[in-house]
Design an enzyme around this catalytic site. Structure first.
Site, PDB file in Angstrom:
ATOM      1  N   LYS A 199       0.839  -1.208   0.000  1.00  0.00           N
ATOM      2  CA  LYS A 199       0.000   0.000   0.000  1.00  0.00           C
ATOM      3  C   LYS A 199       0.877   1.263   0.000  1.00  0.00           C
ATOM      4  O   LYS A 199       0.624   2.183  -0.763  1.00  0.00           O
ATOM      5  CB  LYS A 199      -0.919   0.040   1.236  1.00  0.00           C
ATOM      6  CG  LYS A 199      -1.861  -1.152   1.340  1.00  0.00           C
ATOM      7  CD  LYS A 199      -2.827  -0.994   2.486  1.00  0.00           C
ATOM      8  CE  LYS A 199      -2.181  -0.999   3.871  1.00  0.00           C
ATOM      9  NZ  LYS A 199      -1.639  -2.299   4.290  1.00  0.00           N
TER      10      LYS A 199
ATOM     11  N   ARG B 249      11.035  -0.967  13.206  1.00  0.00           N
ATOM     12  CA  ARG B 249       9.799  -0.541  13.856  1.00  0.00           C
ATOM     13  C   ARG B 249       9.506  -1.511  14.991  1.00  0.00           C
ATOM     14  O   ARG B 249       9.887  -2.684  14.922  1.00  0.00           O
ATOM     15  CB  ARG B 249       8.646  -0.617  12.837  1.00  0.00           C
ATOM     16  CG  ARG B 249       8.447   0.652  12.079  1.00  0.00           C
ATOM     17  CD  ARG B 249       7.544   0.481  10.888  1.00  0.00           C
ATOM     18  NE  ARG B 249       6.299  -0.265  11.138  1.00  0.00           N
ATOM     19  CZ  ARG B 249       5.328  -0.358  10.238  1.00  0.00           C
ATOM     20  NH1 ARG B 249       5.450   0.236   9.056  1.00  0.00           N
ATOM     21  NH2 ARG B 249       4.244  -1.047  10.490  1.00  0.00           N
TER      22      ARG B 249
ATOM     23  N   ARG C 184      11.960  -7.172   4.381  1.00  0.00           N
ATOM     24  CA  ARG C 184      11.980  -5.742   4.736  1.00  0.00           C
ATOM     25  C   ARG C 184      12.771  -5.556   6.047  1.00  0.00           C
ATOM     26  O   ARG C 184      13.570  -4.641   6.172  1.00  0.00           O
ATOM     27  CB  ARG C 184      10.535  -5.244   4.906  1.00  0.00           C
ATOM     28  CG  ARG C 184      10.402  -3.758   5.058  1.00  0.00           C
ATOM     29  CD  ARG C 184       8.963  -3.292   4.872  1.00  0.00           C
ATOM     30  NE  ARG C 184       8.178  -3.395   6.101  1.00  0.00           N
ATOM     31  CZ  ARG C 184       6.870  -3.139   6.178  1.00  0.00           C
ATOM     32  NH1 ARG C 184       6.193  -2.803   5.093  1.00  0.00           N
ATOM     33  NH2 ARG C 184       6.230  -3.233   7.316  1.00  0.00           N
TER      34      ARG C 184
ATOM     35  N   ARG D 107      -0.652  -9.047  13.405  1.00  0.00           N
ATOM     36  CA  ARG D 107      -1.195  -8.015  12.507  1.00  0.00           C
ATOM     37  C   ARG D 107      -1.988  -8.657  11.374  1.00  0.00           C
ATOM     38  O   ARG D 107      -3.005  -8.130  10.935  1.00  0.00           O
ATOM     39  CB  ARG D 107      -0.062  -7.142  11.961  1.00  0.00           C
ATOM     40  CG  ARG D 107       0.451  -6.180  13.025  1.00  0.00           C
ATOM     41  CD  ARG D 107       1.810  -5.635  12.701  1.00  0.00           C
ATOM     42  NE  ARG D 107       1.813  -4.819  11.510  1.00  0.00           N
ATOM     43  CZ  ARG D 107       2.891  -4.596  10.768  1.00  0.00           C
ATOM     44  NH1 ARG D 107       4.045  -5.138  11.087  1.00  0.00           N
ATOM     45  NH2 ARG D 107       2.821  -3.828   9.723  1.00  0.00           N
TER      46      ARG D 107
ATOM     47  N   ARG E 236      -9.711   0.599   8.776  1.00  0.00           N
ATOM     48  CA  ARG E 236      -9.244  -0.758   9.063  1.00  0.00           C
ATOM     49  C   ARG E 236     -10.330  -1.588   9.737  1.00  0.00           C
ATOM     50  O   ARG E 236     -10.104  -2.767  10.030  1.00  0.00           O
ATOM     51  CB  ARG E 236      -8.042  -0.686  10.000  1.00  0.00           C
ATOM     52  CG  ARG E 236      -6.705  -1.064   9.365  1.00  0.00           C
ATOM     53  CD  ARG E 236      -5.646  -0.840  10.411  1.00  0.00           C
ATOM     54  NE  ARG E 236      -4.404  -1.509  10.162  1.00  0.00           N
ATOM     55  CZ  ARG E 236      -3.339  -0.927   9.610  1.00  0.00           C
ATOM     56  NH1 ARG E 236      -3.394   0.303   9.177  1.00  0.00           N
ATOM     57  NH2 ARG E 236      -2.214  -1.604   9.485  1.00  0.00           N
TER      58      ARG E 236
HETATM   59  P1  ADP Z   1       1.427  -1.595   7.770  1.00  0.00           P
HETATM   60  O1  ADP Z   1       1.354  -0.622   6.638  1.00  0.00           O
HETATM   61  O2  ADP Z   1       2.766  -2.180   7.957  1.00  0.00           O
HETATM   62  O3  ADP Z   1       0.316  -2.565   7.759  1.00  0.00           O
HETATM   63  P2  ADP Z   1       0.711   0.652   9.395  1.00  0.00           P
HETATM   64  O4  ADP Z   1       1.912   1.511   9.378  1.00  0.00           O
HETATM   65  O5  ADP Z   1      -0.431   1.041   8.529  1.00  0.00           O
HETATM   66  O6  ADP Z   1       1.164  -0.834   9.124  1.00  0.00           O
HETATM   67  O7  ADP Z   1       0.128   0.538  10.888  1.00  0.00           O
HETATM   68  C1  ADP Z   1       0.944   0.161  11.975  1.00  0.00           C
HETATM   69  C2  ADP Z   1       0.079  -0.025  13.219  1.00  0.00           C
HETATM   70  O8  ADP Z   1      -0.589   1.213  13.515  1.00  0.00           O
HETATM   71  C3  ADP Z   1      -1.040  -1.039  13.089  1.00  0.00           C
HETATM   72  O9  ADP Z   1      -0.610  -2.357  13.334  1.00  0.00           O
HETATM   73  C4  ADP Z   1      -2.015  -0.528  14.174  1.00  0.00           C
HETATM   74  O10 ADP Z   1      -1.584  -0.861  15.466  1.00  0.00           O
HETATM   75  C5  ADP Z   1      -1.890   0.982  14.031  1.00  0.00           C
HETATM   76  N1  ADP Z   1      -2.881   1.511  13.061  1.00  0.00           N
HETATM   77  C6  ADP Z   1      -2.614   2.120  11.873  1.00  0.00           C
HETATM   78  N2  ADP Z   1      -3.739   2.470  11.246  1.00  0.00           N
HETATM   79  C7  ADP Z   1      -4.770   2.086  12.062  1.00  0.00           C
HETATM   80  C8  ADP Z   1      -6.178   2.146  11.972  1.00  0.00           C
HETATM   81  N3  ADP Z   1      -6.779   2.682  10.911  1.00  0.00           N
HETATM   82  N4  ADP Z   1      -6.901   1.640  12.997  1.00  0.00           N
HETATM   83  C9  ADP Z   1      -6.329   1.102  14.073  1.00  0.00           C
HETATM   84  N5  ADP Z   1      -4.988   0.986  14.214  1.00  0.00           N
HETATM   85  C10 ADP Z   1      -4.204   1.474  13.229  1.00  0.00           C
END
Ligand code: ADP
Length: 260
Positions: A13, A139, A127, A150, A88
């Protein structure tokens, strides 16, 4: 243009959002980045989110919705944005619908990056290895164990959004396992077709409700909106006879009124 990029962690994404930013000058709104910034800044939201994120769980909807709500009101988001990592959950999607309606805005497309879970694990592992090789810090949630959580959160809480947006006719799926350039090209093709549809929409709405010399468009009294939409479609495909009795019923209802 207002887009959602939907897909599990590691689906690409962020990479695709980067292409779209470069190509269309849109801004990328990543809730993950916003939350990480809040954690680094030590804000109250950041303090609340830190442990949840490190565990690989989802931050509560109200927190994320309020962050996004404030962000899309900023002047740079007025003409469009790409949402990466939001919504999400279904309640987040419903909240987004409300926010956009309040601002007289609408989504143009929801693009799902479809990927294979085993490949995701391999992607995230590489990664992690690349980040370590560059000597950069990982991270908090970059570990195989947290990744599993996740992915589970995605399956349970985010994947239902696919059906949510499909029902609204907004979902466009792309093969996220294809090479990055091919995925970007496919997204570009989808957006061009959406733009084409948007451009032709005003012409459709200018079409007169009653066409001279032809029977009027279907009028169904006392039916649900859904029924009306279906009726309109059937009417347009030529199966008119099926619909005539309904129209007659409607007229009779009107005719009876004065007698009553
Ligand atoms: P990735 O792109 O690696 O899937 P993100 O950077 O989007 O991860 O998100 C990292 C973490 O931030 C998620 O695992 C969650 O804990 C939190 N997070 C991000 N966006 C949301 C959301 N829309 N709702 C709830 N938690 C979120």
């Amino acid at each position: 243009m207002r887009l959602i990029l939907l897909g599990p962690p590691g689906a690409g994404k962020g990479t695709q959002a980067g292409h779209l930013v470069a190509r269309y000058g849109l801004i990328q709104l990543s809730t993950g980045d916003m939350l990480r910034a809040a954690v680094s800044a030590g804000t109250p939201i950041g303090q609340q989110a830190q442990d949840i994120m490190a565990r690989g769980a989802l931050v509560p909807d109200d927190i994320v919705v309020s962050i996004v709500g404030e962000r899309i009101e900023q002047p740079d988001a007025r003409d469009g944005f790409i949402l990466d990592g939001f919504p999400r959950t279904v309640p987040q999607a419903q909240a987004l619908d409300r926010l956009l309606t309040e601002h007289g805005q609408a989504l143009d497309a929801v693009i799902e990056l479809r990927v294979d879970e085993a490949a995701l694990v391999r992607r995230i592992e590489s990664r992690i290895a690349e980040t370590q090789a560059r000597g950069e810090p990982l991270r908090d949630d970059d570990s195989p164990e947290v990744l599993r959580r996740r992915l589970a959160a995605y399956r349970e809480q985010t994947a239902p959004l696919i059906a949510y947006y499909r029902r609204r006719g907004m979902l466009r799926s792309v093969d996220g396992m294809a090479p990055i350039g091919d995925v970007a090209a496919e997204i570009k093709r989808i957006l061009a077709s959406e733009a084409g549809k948007a451009a032709s929409a005003p012409r459709r709405s200018r079409r007169p409700a009653k066409r001279p010399g032809k029977s009027p468009r279907v009028t169904v009294v006392g039916k649900k909106a859904k029924g009306r939409a279906t009726a309109g479609l059937r009417h347009n495909t030529g199966a008119r006879r099926k619909l005539r009795p309904r129209r007659t019923t409607a007229r009779r209802t009107v005719a009876r009124k004065p007698k009553a």
